[in-house]
Design a protein around this motif. Structure first.
Motif, PDB file in Angstrom:
ATOM      1  N   GLY A 104       0.728  -1.339  -0.044  1.00  0.00           N
ATOM      2  CA  GLY A 104       0.142  -0.075  -0.064  1.00  0.00           C
ATOM      3  C   GLY A 104       0.764   1.362   0.020  1.00  0.00           C
ATOM      4  O   GLY A 104       0.403   2.188  -0.706  1.00  0.00           O
ATOM      5  N   LEU A 105       1.935   1.444   0.707  1.00  0.00           N
ATOM      6  CA  LEU A 105       2.723   2.392   0.948  1.00  0.00           C
ATOM      7  C   LEU A 105       3.536   2.609  -0.590  1.00  0.00           C
ATOM      8  O   LEU A 105       3.496   3.570  -0.870  1.00  0.00           O
ATOM      9  N   ALA A 106       3.939   1.523  -0.944  1.00  0.00           N
ATOM     10  CA  ALA A 106       4.701   1.542  -2.217  1.00  0.00           C
ATOM     11  C   ALA A 106       3.650   2.265  -3.421  1.00  0.00           C
ATOM     12  O   ALA A 106       4.053   3.059  -4.110  1.00  0.00           O
ATOM     13  N   ALA A 107       2.474   1.860  -3.423  1.00  0.00           N
ATOM     14  CA  ALA A 107       1.551   2.235  -4.481  1.00  0.00           C
ATOM     15  C   ALA A 107       1.228   3.791  -4.333  1.00  0.00           C
ATOM     16  O   ALA A 107       1.022   4.542  -5.210  1.00  0.00           O
ATOM     17  N   ALA A 108       1.071   4.173  -2.822  1.00  0.00           N
ATOM     18  CA  ALA A 108       0.823   5.651  -2.456  1.00  0.00           C
ATOM     19  C   ALA A 108       2.151   6.496  -2.799  1.00  0.00           C
ATOM     20  O   ALA A 108       2.015   7.624  -3.099  1.00  0.00           O
ATOM     21  N   LEU A 109       3.353   5.782  -2.582  1.00  0.00           N
ATOM     22  CA  LEU A 109       4.295   6.515  -2.859  1.00  0.00           C
ATOM     23  C   LEU A 109       4.782   6.984  -4.454  1.00  0.00           C
ATOM     24  O   LEU A 109       5.709   7.779  -4.839  1.00  0.00           O
ATOM     25  N   ALA A 110       4.332   5.936  -5.330  1.00  0.00           N
ATOM     26  CA  ALA A 110       4.756   5.848  -6.891  1.00  0.00           C
ATOM     27  C   ALA A 110       4.309   7.214  -7.174  1.00  0.00           C
ATOM     28  O   ALA A 110       2.932   7.477  -7.240  1.00  0.00           O
ATOM     29  N   ALA A 111       4.937   8.121  -7.554  1.00  0.00           N
ATOM     30  CA  ALA A 111       4.482   9.388  -8.056  1.00  0.00           C
ATOM     31  C   ALA A 111       5.210   9.910  -9.247  1.00  0.00           C
ATOM     32  O   ALA A 111       6.308  10.654  -9.215  1.00  0.00           O
ATOM     33  N   PRO A 112       5.177   9.614 -10.522  1.00  0.00           N
ATOM     34  CA  PRO A 112       5.865   9.891 -11.512  1.00  0.00           C
ATOM     35  C   PRO A 112       5.745  11.413 -11.795  1.00  0.00           C
ATOM     36  O   PRO A 112       6.610  11.852 -12.380  1.00  0.00           O
ATOM     37  N   GLU A 113       4.821  12.134 -11.393  1.00  0.00           N
ATOM     38  CA  GLU A 113       4.898  13.622 -11.683  1.00  0.00           C
ATOM     39  C   GLU A 113       5.854  13.967 -10.865  1.00  0.00           C
ATOM     40  O   GLU A 113       6.341  15.297 -11.246  1.00  0.00           O
ATOM     41  N   ASP A 114       6.320  13.612  -9.768  1.00  0.00           N
ATOM     42  CA  ASP A 114       7.686  14.057  -9.069  1.00  0.00           C
ATOM     43  C   ASP A 114       9.080  13.441  -9.702  1.00  0.00           C
ATOM     44  O   ASP A 114      10.019  13.866  -8.977  1.00  0.00           O
ATOM     45  N   GLY A 115       8.934  12.476 -10.777  1.00  0.00           N
ATOM     46  CA  GLY A 115      10.050  11.938 -11.105  1.00  0.00           C
ATOM     47  C   GLY A 115      10.353  10.877 -10.162  1.00  0.00           C
ATOM     48  O   GLY A 115      11.366   9.947 -10.308  1.00  0.00           O
ATOM     49  N   ARG A 116       9.509  10.547  -9.137  1.00  0.00           N
ATOM     50  CA  ARG A 116       9.731   9.488  -8.447  1.00  0.00           C
ATOM     51  C   ARG A 116       9.372   7.939  -8.679  1.00  0.00           C
ATOM     52  O   ARG A 116       8.411   7.732  -9.157  1.00  0.00           O
ATOM     53  N   ARG A 117      10.170   7.112  -8.685  1.00  0.00           N
ATOM     54  CA  ARG A 117       9.919   5.664  -8.964  1.00  0.00           C
ATOM     55  C   ARG A 117      10.182   4.802  -7.688  1.00  0.00           C
ATOM     56  O   ARG A 117      10.949   5.152  -7.138  1.00  0.00           O
ATOM     57  N   VAL A 118       9.345   3.997  -7.493  1.00  0.00           N
ATOM     58  CA  VAL A 118       9.214   2.968  -6.456  1.00  0.00           C
ATOM     59  C   VAL A 118       9.342   1.724  -6.965  1.00  0.00           C
ATOM     60  O   VAL A 118       8.711   1.261  -7.897  1.00  0.00           O
ATOM     61  N   ALA A 119      10.349   0.728  -6.350  1.00  0.00           N
ATOM     62  CA  ALA A 119      10.077  -0.563  -6.458  1.00  0.00           C
ATOM     63  C   ALA A 119       9.853  -1.286  -5.045  1.00  0.00           C
ATOM     64  O   ALA A 119      10.640  -0.944  -3.795  1.00  0.00           O
ATOM     65  N   VAL A 120       8.818  -1.965  -5.049  1.00  0.00           N
ATOM     66  CA  VAL A 120       8.588  -2.926  -3.738  1.00  0.00           C
ATOM     67  C   VAL A 120       8.974  -4.328  -4.111  1.00  0.00           C
ATOM     68  O   VAL A 120       9.086  -4.932  -5.058  1.00  0.00           O
ATOM     69  N   VAL A 121       9.632  -4.665  -2.921  1.00  0.00           N
ATOM     70  CA  VAL A 121      10.528  -6.064  -3.179  1.00  0.00           C
ATOM     71  C   VAL A 121       9.978  -7.071  -1.946  1.00  0.00           C
ATOM     72  O   VAL A 121       9.954  -6.739  -0.832  1.00  0.00           O
ATOM     73  N   GLY A 122       9.545  -8.307  -2.406  1.00  0.00           N
ATOM     74  CA  GLY A 122       9.300  -9.406  -1.635  1.00  0.00           C
ATOM     75  C   GLY A 122      10.508 -10.238  -1.418  1.00  0.00           C
ATOM     76  O   GLY A 122      10.978 -10.719  -2.304  1.00  0.00           O
ATOM     77  N   LEU A 123      10.805 -10.354  -0.132  1.00  0.00           N
ATOM     78  CA  LEU A 123      11.806 -11.347   0.055  1.00  0.00           C
ATOM     79  C   LEU A 123      11.719 -12.662   0.858  1.00  0.00           C
ATOM     80  O   LEU A 123      12.524 -13.355   1.172  1.00  0.00           O
TER      81      LEU A 123
END
Length: 170
Positions: A104-123
């Motif tokens: 949920g946090l990764a989805a909310a953080l993804a903000a391409p308008e800010d140039g921010r890219r997010v990768a969520v990793v499952g380990l």
């Protein structure tokens, strides 16, 4: 007397080991013990959502999505202030629902308008929930990257409908 001293020392060591063991400690009690502050809270995820592996920030209107948005704003501000580029979200016990919060946090953080890219990793290969949460097809993940069977770029999967968000499954 030697046996009694040995027994007492063993009991004392067992008590200390139990008190210092964080494997069964919730994140709230661990944070309090370590003196960490709380950036925010997200509402309890209804069981029906957990069972269908949906991401609240993407699929639930109202309070859940808004809570993730507020948390994302705070996390982004703290990360900028600390020049952080990596954020670890994990749960220490099942009730923390670390996978759900991370997704949920990764989805909310993804903000391409800010140039921010997010990768969520499952380990955790024993609980490969990220693939299910984002409804992704099976493909190589972190294990295959670690073994050198594929590259990180090949293993990262873009999430359909969420610009700026990628997933690396276990």
């Amino acid at each position: 007397t030697g046996a009694a001293i040995g027994l007492l020392a063993g009991l004392l060591l067992a008590f200390l080991r139990e008190r210092l063991d964080v494997r069964r400690t919730s994140s709230r009690s661990l944070a309090a013990r370590l003196g960490f502050g709380e950036l925010g809270r997200v509402p309890e995820i209804p069981d029906g959502v957990e069972e269908t592996y949906r991401v609240p920030a993407l699929e639930l209107p109202g309070a859940a999505a808004e809570a993730y948005e507020r948390l994302a704003v705070k996390v982004a501000a703290v990360a900028r202030g600390a020049s952080a580029r990596v954020l670890a979200v994990c749960g220490t016990v099942a009730e923390d629902r670390g996978e759900q919060v991370a997704a949920g946090l990764a989805a909310a953080l993804a903000a391409p308008e800010d140039g921010r890219r997010v990768a969520v990793v499952g380990l955790d290969p024993a609980r490969p929930v990220l693939r299910r949460q984002f409804a992704l097809a099976r493909r190589p993940g972190a294990s295959e990257v670690a073994r050198g069977e594929t590259t990180l770029d090949e293993a990262l999967t873009s999430v359909p409908g969420v610009s700026g968000l990628s997933v690396l499954t276990a």
